[in-house]
Design a protein around this motif. Sequence first.
Motif, PDB file in Angstrom:
ATOM      1  N   LEU B  80       0.825  -1.204   0.000  1.00  0.00           N
ATOM      2  CA  LEU B  80       0.000   0.000   0.000  1.00  0.00           C
ATOM      3  C   LEU B  80       0.859   1.252   0.000  1.00  0.00           C
ATOM      4  O   LEU B  80       0.607   2.201  -0.737  1.00  0.00           O
ATOM      5  N   LEU B  81       1.887   1.241   0.836  1.00  0.00           N
ATOM      6  CA  LEU B  81       2.752   2.418   0.893  1.00  0.00           C
ATOM      7  C   LEU B  81       3.506   2.591  -0.425  1.00  0.00           C
ATOM      8  O   LEU B  81       3.677   3.716  -0.912  1.00  0.00           O
ATOM      9  N   ALA B  82       3.925   1.458  -1.006  1.00  0.00           N
ATOM     10  CA  ALA B  82       4.610   1.534  -2.294  1.00  0.00           C
ATOM     11  C   ALA B  82       3.668   2.089  -3.354  1.00  0.00           C
ATOM     12  O   ALA B  82       4.062   2.882  -4.215  1.00  0.00           O
ATOM     13  N   THR B  83       2.412   1.683  -3.270  1.00  0.00           N
ATOM     14  CA  THR B  83       1.414   2.183  -4.222  1.00  0.00           C
ATOM     15  C   THR B  83       1.278   3.683  -4.109  1.00  0.00           C
ATOM     16  O   THR B  83       1.254   4.399  -5.103  1.00  0.00           O
ATOM     17  N   ALA B 113      -4.590  11.845   1.664  1.00  0.00           N
ATOM     18  CA  ALA B 113      -4.593  10.521   1.017  1.00  0.00           C
ATOM     19  C   ALA B 113      -3.563   9.614   1.676  1.00  0.00           C
ATOM     20  O   ALA B 113      -3.831   8.436   1.945  1.00  0.00           O
ATOM     21  N   SER B 114      -2.422  10.194   1.986  1.00  0.00           N
ATOM     22  CA  SER B 114      -1.328   9.405   2.548  1.00  0.00           C
ATOM     23  C   SER B 114      -1.693   8.821   3.910  1.00  0.00           C
ATOM     24  O   SER B 114      -1.522   7.625   4.155  1.00  0.00           O
ATOM     25  N   ILE B 115      -2.215   9.677   4.789  1.00  0.00           N
ATOM     26  CA  ILE B 115      -2.536   9.155   6.128  1.00  0.00           C
ATOM     27  C   ILE B 115      -3.706   8.178   6.069  1.00  0.00           C
ATOM     28  O   ILE B 115      -3.811   7.266   6.881  1.00  0.00           O
ATOM     29  N   HIS B 119      -3.559   4.415   7.250  1.00  0.00           N
ATOM     30  CA  HIS B 119      -4.551   3.853   8.169  1.00  0.00           C
ATOM     31  C   HIS B 119      -5.077   2.518   7.640  1.00  0.00           C
ATOM     32  O   HIS B 119      -5.207   1.543   8.387  1.00  0.00           O
ATOM     33  N   LEU B 120      -5.356   2.493   6.339  1.00  0.00           N
ATOM     34  CA  LEU B 120      -5.867   1.261   5.733  1.00  0.00           C
ATOM     35  C   LEU B 120      -4.859   0.119   5.877  1.00  0.00           C
ATOM     36  O   LEU B 120      -5.237  -1.037   6.058  1.00  0.00           O
ATOM     37  N   CYS B 162     -12.555   5.776  13.633  1.00  0.00           N
ATOM     38  CA  CYS B 162     -11.114   5.524  13.735  1.00  0.00           C
ATOM     39  C   CYS B 162     -10.374   6.857  13.782  1.00  0.00           C
ATOM     40  O   CYS B 162     -10.758   7.782  13.078  1.00  0.00           O
ATOM     41  N   PRO B 163      -9.320   6.942  14.542  1.00  0.00           N
ATOM     42  CA  PRO B 163      -8.454   8.111  14.402  1.00  0.00           C
ATOM     43  C   PRO B 163      -7.574   7.929  13.165  1.00  0.00           C
ATOM     44  O   PRO B 163      -6.959   6.879  12.996  1.00  0.00           O
ATOM     45  N   VAL B 164      -7.572   8.911  12.301  1.00  0.00           N
ATOM     46  CA  VAL B 164      -6.698   8.861  11.120  1.00  0.00           C
ATOM     47  C   VAL B 164      -5.799  10.083  11.192  1.00  0.00           C
ATOM     48  O   VAL B 164      -6.273  11.210  11.041  1.00  0.00           O
ATOM     49  N   GLY B 165      -4.525   9.856  11.454  1.00  0.00           N
ATOM     50  CA  GLY B 165      -3.635  10.989  11.682  1.00  0.00           C
ATOM     51  C   GLY B 165      -4.202  11.808  12.832  1.00  0.00           C
ATOM     52  O   GLY B 165      -4.615  11.262  13.863  1.00  0.00           O
ATOM     53  N   PRO B 166      -4.302  13.103  12.670  1.00  0.00           N
ATOM     54  CA  PRO B 166      -4.824  13.935  13.764  1.00  0.00           C
ATOM     55  C   PRO B 166      -6.343  14.053  13.740  1.00  0.00           C
ATOM     56  O   PRO B 166      -6.911  14.762  14.566  1.00  0.00           O
TER      57      PRO B 166
END
Lengths: 176, 255
Positions: B80-83, B113-115, B119-120, B162-166
């Motif tokens: 996912l991170l590579a994507t 999008a990144s955070i 999260h995913l 869910c907490p996503v980033g801040p």
Amino acid sequence: MFGDLFRQRRFEALVRAHNDELWRLGYYLSRDPMVAEDLVQETFLRAWRAFDELREAATAKAWLYTILRREHARLYERQRPDTSDDETLFDRQEDPAPGPEDFGQIDELRTLIMELPTKYREPLVLQVIGGFSTEEIGAMTGQSANAVQVQVFRARQKLKEKLKNSSPREVRHGLS
Amino acid sequence: MDCREVREQLATDALRLSPELKQHLQDCQLCRAAAERERAFARRLHVALMVPTPVGLADRVLWRTLGTRPKRSGLRRTGLLATLAAGLLVVALVPRTPEKIPTPRGPSAFELASISIDHLSHEPDTPLSTTVVPPPMLRAGFVQAGLALVGNPGEVRYLRPCPVGPYRSLHLVMADDEGPVTALYLRDSPNLGRLDLDGPEYRTVVRPHLNGNWVLIARRGQIITDIESALVNAVAMPPQLAANGYAGSDSQTHL
């Protein structure tokens, strides 16, 4: 060290075995999915702190259910269940109501369950999800088995009646 | 045991039958029929009560009580991170018109999008959920997230705050013919315009809405505008927040 590891493994097995059904109990008690998760978290936190008190694995489930119920009661300062139903179960009952197997959708049934008063909803959930007998539910909730039996019976009857009343005319016709 | 006693017992618990009751059922056709009706109801009741539970609940419990990290798929996380990294690279290399991705806003929208993808990667199994979230739970979930459900968002197969980033967020998985779509509503995140990033493996859309953003994540090339529209149309600000000037931001979006 290995003792701690073994203890942790046992606890992890306990969590994985019971987290789903405890969440469902919490959900049907609180009617709130987020509160249900909080209840499960608090339940297992307390269970972990008192884990050494759990001597028999066979009693773990009832133990966890009891903790969750207490947590829920603590959150909502719930009144003690009304045990005024502790009477002869079927005094006012004529013939059993017709079975509702042909009517009612699952979603509708869920909604109706949520609308049941807590004193009916809780023992029903404990019986169906927890698989507890009326005696066990009585021990858990501090009531007589007879009172629990009455509550479960009435919960089911209320659901059947509501399902029957909300069913299409043609289905009711066949059952009336 | 007479018929009345049998019916009483069946109406309380049709699945736990005493030997006496079983014996009676063998001899009494009417009670046998009644038992079958009660058993059918008991089965339906059981199905109704078995609402889907939150994915990853046991992991979260263990994390809190034992400090045990949830078991994750390192491969999926890396993928996912590579994507995302590859997607960002593609976006950086391909010239785009300023109208499509406003330059000053772009990096922050990427950050959302990144955070979200990060999260995913912590909950890689959520898109696999197949149980439909019942409407009462759905409505309650949106209320808890400070939103009001005013329409049909479509079939939701996972729902969790869910907490996503801040940001406080609501995490959904939507059913779609082409595959599951993860939808995260990041409450109180800044309105930075709409971003549509079709990376080598995943498509990510950031869509400002009300007082936050939807971040939708699907497989590459998947058309998710229907789901995007359905969510935007089905979700509103609760009246009390709207009355207090907690304004929506739809008027500034770039669809």
